[in-house]
Design a protein around this motif. Structure first.
Motif, PDB file in Angstrom:
ATOM      1  N   VAL A 191       0.849  -1.201   0.000  1.00  0.00           N
ATOM      2  CA  VAL A 191       0.000   0.000   0.000  1.00  0.00           C
ATOM      3  C   VAL A 191       0.884   1.250   0.000  1.00  0.00           C
ATOM      4  CG1 VAL A 191      -1.611   1.353   1.434  1.00  0.00           C
ATOM      5  CG2 VAL A 191      -2.002  -1.101   1.086  1.00  0.00           C
ATOM      6  N   SER A 192       1.902   1.277   0.868  1.00  0.00           N
ATOM      7  CA  SER A 192       2.755   2.468   0.980  1.00  0.00           C
ATOM      8  C   SER A 192       3.499   2.753  -0.325  1.00  0.00           C
ATOM      9  CB  SER A 192       3.791   2.291   2.093  1.00  0.00           C
ATOM     10  OG  SER A 192       3.145   2.192   3.326  1.00  0.00           O
ATOM     11  N   VAL A 193       3.988   1.679  -0.965  1.00  0.00           N
ATOM     12  CA  VAL A 193       4.696   1.870  -2.240  1.00  0.00           C
ATOM     13  C   VAL A 193       3.764   2.562  -3.245  1.00  0.00           C
ATOM     14  CG1 VAL A 193       5.535   0.586  -4.269  1.00  0.00           C
ATOM     15  CG2 VAL A 193       6.371   0.002  -1.977  1.00  0.00           C
ATOM     16  N   LEU A 194       2.513   2.123  -3.292  1.00  0.00           N
ATOM     17  CA  LEU A 194       1.585   2.680  -4.280  1.00  0.00           C
ATOM     18  C   LEU A 194       1.086   4.076  -3.871  1.00  0.00           C
ATOM     19  CD1 LEU A 194      -0.324  -0.620  -5.096  1.00  0.00           C
ATOM     20  CD2 LEU A 194       1.393   0.523  -6.507  1.00  0.00           C
ATOM     21  N   GLN A 195       1.120   4.349  -2.573  1.00  0.00           N
ATOM     22  CA  GLN A 195       0.719   5.698  -2.128  1.00  0.00           C
ATOM     23  C   GLN A 195       1.852   6.706  -2.312  1.00  0.00           C
ATOM     24  OE1 GLN A 195      -0.462   4.745   1.895  1.00  0.00           O
ATOM     25  NE2 GLN A 195      -2.660   4.806   1.400  1.00  0.00           N
ATOM     26  N   ARG A 196       3.114   6.202  -2.310  1.00  0.00           N
ATOM     27  CA  ARG A 196       4.269   7.104  -2.449  1.00  0.00           C
ATOM     28  C   ARG A 196       5.141   6.608  -3.594  1.00  0.00           C
ATOM     29  NH1 ARG A 196       5.961   7.022   3.974  1.00  0.00           N
ATOM     30  NH2 ARG A 196       3.850   6.678   4.677  1.00  0.00           N
ATOM     31  N   PRO A 197       4.614   6.645  -4.814  1.00  0.00           N
ATOM     32  CA  PRO A 197       5.322   6.000  -5.924  1.00  0.00           C
ATOM     33  C   PRO A 197       6.684   6.617  -6.248  1.00  0.00           C
ATOM     34  CG  PRO A 197       3.376   7.173  -6.715  1.00  0.00           C
ATOM     35  CD  PRO A 197       3.307   7.223  -5.233  1.00  0.00           C
ATOM     36  N   VAL A 198       6.837   7.910  -6.000  1.00  0.00           N
ATOM     37  CA  VAL A 198       8.103   8.551  -6.387  1.00  0.00           C
ATOM     38  C   VAL A 198       9.246   8.008  -5.539  1.00  0.00           C
ATOM     39  CG1 VAL A 198       9.335  10.761  -6.560  1.00  0.00           C
ATOM     40  CG2 VAL A 198       6.916  10.617  -7.197  1.00  0.00           C
TER      41      VAL A 198
END
Ligand SMILES: NC(=O)c1ccc[n+]([C@@H]2O[C@H](COP(=O)([O-])OP(=O)(O)OC[C@H]3O[C@@H](n4cnc5c(N)ncnc54)[C@H](OP(=O)(O)O)[C@@H]3O)[C@@H](O)[C@H]2O)c1
Length: 300
Positions: A191-198
């Protein structure tokens, strides 16, 4: 990079994929679970859209069109190499992030020779993803490695414990420490990876919940249950060798489990990763307390 909202999940009906789907829905992503036409797994999970695919390029490009990211949680074994078709289709459809089916021990810079051999298809796929990103700059990837998945091995008995029978199988001395991650931490990582893609673009991220030995787990379990568990001992090297025999012959699934346990618990090499390299803080992952976690497993 604009935010990622529409997520396709492959293997989203499996033991790792299903909790990922649930966590993504809880985090308000729009989730499409791609499942094989031949799959017998249940095709329902509140809030998820289910589509079937024969995993041809044509079918996947059609499904991936309009998706911002693809998360793969397909099974270990042959489906890992088959992810190349999924990567190609994701690039063609304009998908911006691909998370391959990793989640376990690291498939890059792997210190254990046995694991290196088992993980060769995963390692190769990372090379493939790197090459695709070079050719298609809008396309990015992230890998998440959690070491041994704690809950999976506790529930299946792979880490040597039977909570219902209060028995423990200890490999060698039981003192070898191994890296592990709980399923809730792993799903929060996705979830975190997709919420903070940069922050996570084109990175192989290591996350861990516990670095712990079998003896330490047993001591906590005995304390929680206020009872002495029945303990038996297994030679890890014999188990590892038997695993390679089974993998080559009659029972590949059992073979892989035996190799993993034999190699992991041998303790000849310190394979735990340094806490300095972990991405737990970068991804904002909560700290999990081993005793609290085991207590919740024992209660349930
Ligand atoms: N480190 C650890 O302790 C640990 C433990 C478990 C898993 N893992 C890793 O986590 C990942 C997922 O493993 P898992 O145990 O969750 O897998 P799984 O439950 O065995 O299978 C996941 C899904 O893969 C799909 N699948 C099966 N065969 C396929 C095929 N031939 N082609 C395409 N898709 C296929 C199925 O989805 P459909 O039926 O819907 O098509 C299935 O639900 C793997 O990379 C595995 O190595 C690590």
């Amino acid at each position: 990079m604009a935010s990622l909202r529409n997520i396709a999940v492959l293997g989203g009906t499996g033991q790792v994929g299903r909790p990922i789907v649930k966590a993504l829905i809880d985090a308000d992503f729009t989730v499409t679970v791609v499942t094989r036409s031949s799959s017998l797994n249940p095709k329902e999970l509140n809030g998820a859209i289910f589509v079937t695919s024969d995993y041809t390029n044509e079918s996947l490009v059609e499904i991936f069109t309009g998706q911002d990211a693809v998360v793969s949680a397909v099974a270990a074994g042959p489906p890992i190499a088959a992810q190349k078709v999924m990567v190609d289709a994701a690039c063609q459809a304009g998908v911006r992030r691909f998370i391959p089916s990793e989640y376990g021990s690291s498939s890059i810079d792997q210190p254990l020779e046995d694991f290196k051999k088992l993980m060769a298809p995963k390692t190769e796929l990372i090379g493939y993803l790197r090459e695709k990103c070079r050719l298609h700059p809008q396309f990015t990837w992230t890998c998440l490695s959690g070491g041994a998945l704690f809950d999976v091995g506790i529930h299946s008995g792979a880490w040597g414990f039977s909570v219902s029978e209060r028995t423990a199988t200890i490999f060698d001395t039981g003192e070898a420490r191994f890296d592990s991650t709980t399923i809730p931490t792993m799903t929060q990582g996705v979830v975190s990876v997709l919420q903070r893609p940069v922050d996570s673009a084109n990175q192989y991220l290591l996350i861990r919940s516990f670095i712990v030995s079998q003896s330490e787990i047993l001591a906590v379990l005995e304390d929680i249950t206020q009872s002495k568990w029945r303990v038996s001992y297994v030679n890890a090297e014999n188990l590892r060798k038997e695993g390679w025999r089974l993998l080559a012959g009659s029972n590949p699934k059992q073979g892989i489990e035996s190799i993993v346990r034999g190699a992991l618990f041998q303790g000849q090499k310190d394979i735990s990763v340094s806490r300095d390299v972990l991405a737990n803080t970068q991804l904002g992952l909560p700290i999990t307390n081993l005793r609290d976690y085991l207590e919740s497993i024992v209660k349930n």
